[in-house]
Design an enzyme around this catalytic site. Structure first.
Site, PDB file in Angstrom:
ATOM      1  N   TYR A 135       0.884  -0.828  -0.098  1.00  0.00           N
ATOM      2  CA  TYR A 135      -0.103  -0.068  -0.133  1.00  0.00           C
ATOM      3  C   TYR A 135       1.077   1.229   0.123  1.00  0.00           C
ATOM      4  O   TYR A 135       1.927   1.643   1.015  1.00  0.00           O
ATOM      5  CB  TYR A 135      -0.831   0.089   1.159  1.00  0.00           C
ATOM      6  CG  TYR A 135      -2.028   1.196   1.203  1.00  0.00           C
ATOM      7  CD1 TYR A 135      -3.363   1.060   0.610  1.00  0.00           C
ATOM      8  CD2 TYR A 135      -1.645   2.579   1.404  1.00  0.00           C
ATOM      9  CE1 TYR A 135      -4.445   1.126   0.172  1.00  0.00           C
ATOM     10  CE2 TYR A 135      -2.725   3.706   0.882  1.00  0.00           C
ATOM     11  CZ  TYR A 135      -3.772   3.374   1.023  1.00  0.00           C
ATOM     12  OH  TYR A 135      -4.408   4.454   0.933  1.00  0.00           O
ATOM     13  N   GLN A 196     -11.112   0.024   0.964  1.00  0.00           N
ATOM     14  CA  GLN A 196     -11.282  -1.002   0.203  1.00  0.00           C
ATOM     15  C   GLN A 196     -10.453  -1.429  -0.734  1.00  0.00           C
ATOM     16  O   GLN A 196     -10.317  -2.674  -1.027  1.00  0.00           O
ATOM     17  CB  GLN A 196     -12.199  -0.325  -1.326  1.00  0.00           C
ATOM     18  CG  GLN A 196     -11.433   0.581  -1.448  1.00  0.00           C
ATOM     19  CD  GLN A 196     -11.704   2.591  -1.642  1.00  0.00           C
ATOM     20  OE1 GLN A 196     -11.784   1.834   0.088  1.00  0.00           O
ATOM     21  NE2 GLN A 196     -12.161   3.343  -2.614  1.00  0.00           N
ATOM     22  N   ASN A 219      -3.930   6.387   5.469  1.00  0.00           N
ATOM     23  CA  ASN A 219      -4.672   6.754   7.324  1.00  0.00           C
ATOM     24  C   ASN A 219      -4.978   5.976   7.766  1.00  0.00           C
ATOM     25  O   ASN A 219      -4.914   4.584   7.995  1.00  0.00           O
ATOM     26  CB  ASN A 219      -4.912   7.857   5.417  1.00  0.00           C
ATOM     27  CG  ASN A 219      -6.726   7.117   5.788  1.00  0.00           C
ATOM     28  OD1 ASN A 219      -6.668   6.024   5.289  1.00  0.00           O
ATOM     29  ND2 ASN A 219      -6.930   8.209   3.982  1.00  0.00           N
ATOM     30  N   SER A 242       6.148   9.504  13.941  1.00  0.00           N
ATOM     31  CA  SER A 242       7.153   9.150  13.460  1.00  0.00           C
ATOM     32  C   SER A 242       8.093   9.845  14.624  1.00  0.00           C
ATOM     33  O   SER A 242       7.365  11.157  14.941  1.00  0.00           O
ATOM     34  CB  SER A 242       7.798  10.039  12.613  1.00  0.00           C
ATOM     35  OG  SER A 242       6.791   9.599  11.447  1.00  0.00           O
ATOM     36  N   GLN A 264      11.489  15.376  11.807  1.00  0.00           N
ATOM     37  CA  GLN A 264      10.984  14.041  11.975  1.00  0.00           C
ATOM     38  C   GLN A 264       9.543  14.434  12.084  1.00  0.00           C
ATOM     39  O   GLN A 264       8.185  15.035  12.150  1.00  0.00           O
ATOM     40  CB  GLN A 264      11.345  13.930  13.140  1.00  0.00           C
ATOM     41  CG  GLN A 264      11.900  12.558  13.334  1.00  0.00           C
ATOM     42  CD  GLN A 264      12.272  11.322  11.190  1.00  0.00           C
ATOM     43  OE1 GLN A 264      11.175  11.032  11.430  1.00  0.00           O
ATOM     44  NE2 GLN A 264      12.654  12.030  10.327  1.00  0.00           N
ATOM     45  N   HIS A 267       6.699  15.526  10.353  1.00  0.00           N
ATOM     46  CA  HIS A 267       6.092  14.537   9.303  1.00  0.00           C
ATOM     47  C   HIS A 267       4.239  15.375   9.638  1.00  0.00           C
ATOM     48  O   HIS A 267       3.582  15.138   8.542  1.00  0.00           O
ATOM     49  CB  HIS A 267       6.186  12.924   9.860  1.00  0.00           C
ATOM     50  CG  HIS A 267       7.226  12.930   9.068  1.00  0.00           C
ATOM     51  ND1 HIS A 267       7.266  12.583   7.727  1.00  0.00           N
ATOM     52  CD2 HIS A 267       8.139  12.783   9.039  1.00  0.00           C
ATOM     53  CE1 HIS A 267       7.968  11.886   7.148  1.00  0.00           C
ATOM     54  NE2 HIS A 267       8.741  11.618   8.220  1.00  0.00           N
ATOM     55  N   ASP A 366      15.997   7.525   5.709  1.00  0.00           N
ATOM     56  CA  ASP A 366      14.915   7.492   4.819  1.00  0.00           C
ATOM     57  C   ASP A 366      14.453   7.870   3.729  1.00  0.00           C
ATOM     58  O   ASP A 366      13.907   6.547   3.342  1.00  0.00           O
ATOM     59  CB  ASP A 366      14.167   9.149   5.538  1.00  0.00           C
ATOM     60  CG  ASP A 366      13.268   9.042   6.890  1.00  0.00           C
ATOM     61  OD1 ASP A 366      13.182   8.266   7.600  1.00  0.00           O
ATOM     62  OD2 ASP A 366      13.017  10.298   6.681  1.00  0.00           O
ATOM     63  N   GLU A 420       0.104 -37.309  28.499  1.00  0.00           N
ATOM     64  CA  GLU A 420      -1.448 -36.206  28.194  1.00  0.00           C
ATOM     65  C   GLU A 420      -2.637 -36.710  28.006  1.00  0.00           C
ATOM     66  O   GLU A 420      -3.792 -36.686  27.601  1.00  0.00           O
ATOM     67  CB  GLU A 420      -0.721 -35.311  27.182  1.00  0.00           C
ATOM     68  CG  GLU A 420       0.360 -34.826  27.610  1.00  0.00           C
ATOM     69  CD  GLU A 420       0.660 -33.815  26.646  1.00  0.00           C
ATOM     70  OE1 GLU A 420       0.618 -33.730  25.021  1.00  0.00           O
ATOM     71  OE2 GLU A 420       2.028 -32.852  26.477  1.00  0.00           O
ATOM     72  N   HIS A 425      -1.691 -40.896  19.641  1.00  0.00           N
ATOM     73  CA  HIS A 425      -0.784 -40.154  19.534  1.00  0.00           C
ATOM     74  C   HIS A 425       0.864 -41.319  20.404  1.00  0.00           C
ATOM     75  O   HIS A 425       1.499 -41.445  19.292  1.00  0.00           O
ATOM     76  CB  HIS A 425      -0.400 -38.907  20.227  1.00  0.00           C
ATOM     77  CG  HIS A 425      -0.371 -37.936  19.642  1.00  0.00           C
ATOM     78  ND1 HIS A 425      -2.324 -37.632  19.500  1.00  0.00           N
ATOM     79  CD2 HIS A 425      -0.338 -36.245  19.158  1.00  0.00           C
ATOM     80  CE1 HIS A 425      -2.176 -36.594  19.406  1.00  0.00           C
ATOM     81  NE2 HIS A 425      -0.896 -35.819  19.093  1.00  0.00           N
TER      82      HIS A 425
END
Length: 435
Positions: A135, A196, A219, A242, A264, A267, A366, A420, A425
């Protein structure tokens, strides 16, 4: 000089711990309205596929696409993006990509195995994820560096198919972002965004194949959607604002440190910039630099709010105490602006990325130093690491018993299984025991 420009703290104050906790306090926005909207979008995309993606994209991004094909960037368009940027921009992207690629190649893990005395073979097989979704924020926000930092490690890891989603509100798309995608080797670019896009990657649609992992910033709607689909797919992290923390011995040019803090703070309003230093007079000089340089920033309003609400200049007794405070904060970015940063390095327990010396500003990390800029925030560096090749690789255990090895191991397994009360098993193992 404004007293409210940035908070001043002293580690010797009796209430320092409380004041520091208040300064650091940040929780991801928990908005029930956003969660409700996101839940509906996820459901619609999961049940209606392309039709829902198209509908939401046209609505939220003010598009008028009639089919998903119109939202897919062609291979020719990606190549053409390289000609739509300046030669200087292309060169910068290529240099950055190559440095990121070179660094991340060192992170490649390889399969291994060993053979025990009785012939039993144990090991681990390393394999890359098949499909990853990236993204990337779109529109006026242009983050080609984010494309490189997420895409290059995935391709180094050997991911088969990397699909990038990037919104194009009003049809606006950054040539730099597309050029970065071309240089990084992204396989497919689709101009969708928001919840979406996350849903399409997580569940798959007629046009978009379901991915194994979703990475990249976004966002509140994107972050909420990523959190909601976690488990259906893997995600990188839910990142907070940041952060930068600078430990300085008081001998670096105060203008440099002020600008490093701004790097920073600009930002967003929630970003955090903190300086630790044992020299009170030096802190005064940095505060003066902040007051003088802040108005010169194009994003000075954002930086001003960030510094006022979440920034701090903190006096410590000595560099040792600075390291203690830093480890408690566990910052995303840590600058060791001191004469001999190598001496401090072994004492740093918690930091996303460590920038060594006076000539290594966080900004280089960065963009083009090589290490990843996708880093743990909000104190999560205590248990998290930067994004890397290892985030796109999986590990499978290998077990192959010889007849003799199976006989001995089955005796142990039988005892444990019966303790157990798991009879099948035990009997399954007991079939392999030699008489």
């Amino acid at each position: 000089m404004s007293e409210t420009l940035i908070t001043r703290l002293d580690a010797s104050q009796s209430d320092f711990k409380q004041r520091l906790d208040e300064l650091l306090a940040w929780e991801s926005v928990s908005d029930t309205r956003v969660a409700s909207v996101v839940d509906d979008i996820l459901h619609q995309v999961k049940t209606r596929g392309d039709a829902a993606v198209l509908e939401f994209t046209n609505k939220f991004d003010r598009r008028s696409a009639k089919s998903m094909d119109e939202l897919v960037v062609t291979a020719d368009q990606l190549k053409n993006a390289l000609t739509q940027i300046t030669p200087e921009q292309r060169k910068a992207l290529e240099v950055a990509a190559e440095r990121i690629r070179s660094y991340h190649k060192h992170q490649l893990q390889t399969s291994w195995k060993y053979t025990e005395a009785d012939g039993t073979v144990l090991g681990q097989q390393i394999s890359a994820m098949e499909r990853v979704g990236l993204y990337v924020p779109g529109g006026k926000a242009s983050y080609p560096s984010s494309v490189l930092m997420n895409a290059v490690p995935a391709k180094v890891a050997g991911v088969d198919e990397l699909t990038m989603v990037v919104p194009a509100p009003d049809g606006e798309l950054s040539p730099m972002v597309l050029a970065a995608a071309a240089i990084a080797g992204v396989d497919r670019v689709i101009t969708i965004g928001g919840a979406q896009a996350v849903a399409a990657l997580a569940y798959g649609t007629e046009t978009i194949a379901k991915v194994d992992k979703i990475v990249g910033p976004g966002n509140i709607y994107v972050a909420t959607a990523k959190r909601a689909v976690f488990g259906q797919v893997a995600i990188d992290m839910i990142a907070g604002p940041s952060e930068i923390l600078v430990i300085c011995d008081g001998l670096t040019d105060p203008d440099w440190i002020a600008m490093d803090l701004f790097s920073q703070a600009e930002h967003d309003e929630q970003a955090q910039a903190i300086l630790l230093c044992p020299d009170a007079e030096y802190l005064d000089k940095v505060e003066a630099s902040i007051a003088r340089l802040l108005p010169t920033l194009s994003r000075n309003e954002i930086a001003t709010t960030s510094l006022k609400n979440r920034g701090a200049l903190i006096k410590v007794a000595d560099i040792e105490e600075a390291v203690e405070v830093s480890n408690r904060i566990a910052p995303e970015h840590l600058e060791l602006s001191v004469a001999d940063p190598e001496l401090l390095l072994p004492k740093i327990r918690h930091a996303g990325a460590i920038f060594m010396g006076r000539f290594t500003p966080e900004a280089l990390g960065d963009y083009c130093a090589g290490p990843n800029h996708v880093l743990p925030t909000s104190g999560t560096a205590r248990f998290s690491s930067p994004l890397g090749v290892y985030d796109f690789q999986k590990r499978s255990s290998i077990i192959m018993c010889s007849a003799a090895g199976a006989s001995e191991l089955s005796k142990v397994a039988s005892v444990l299984a019966r303790s157990e009360y798991l009879e099948a098993h035990a009997r399954s193992a007991e079939y392999r025991i030699k008489d």
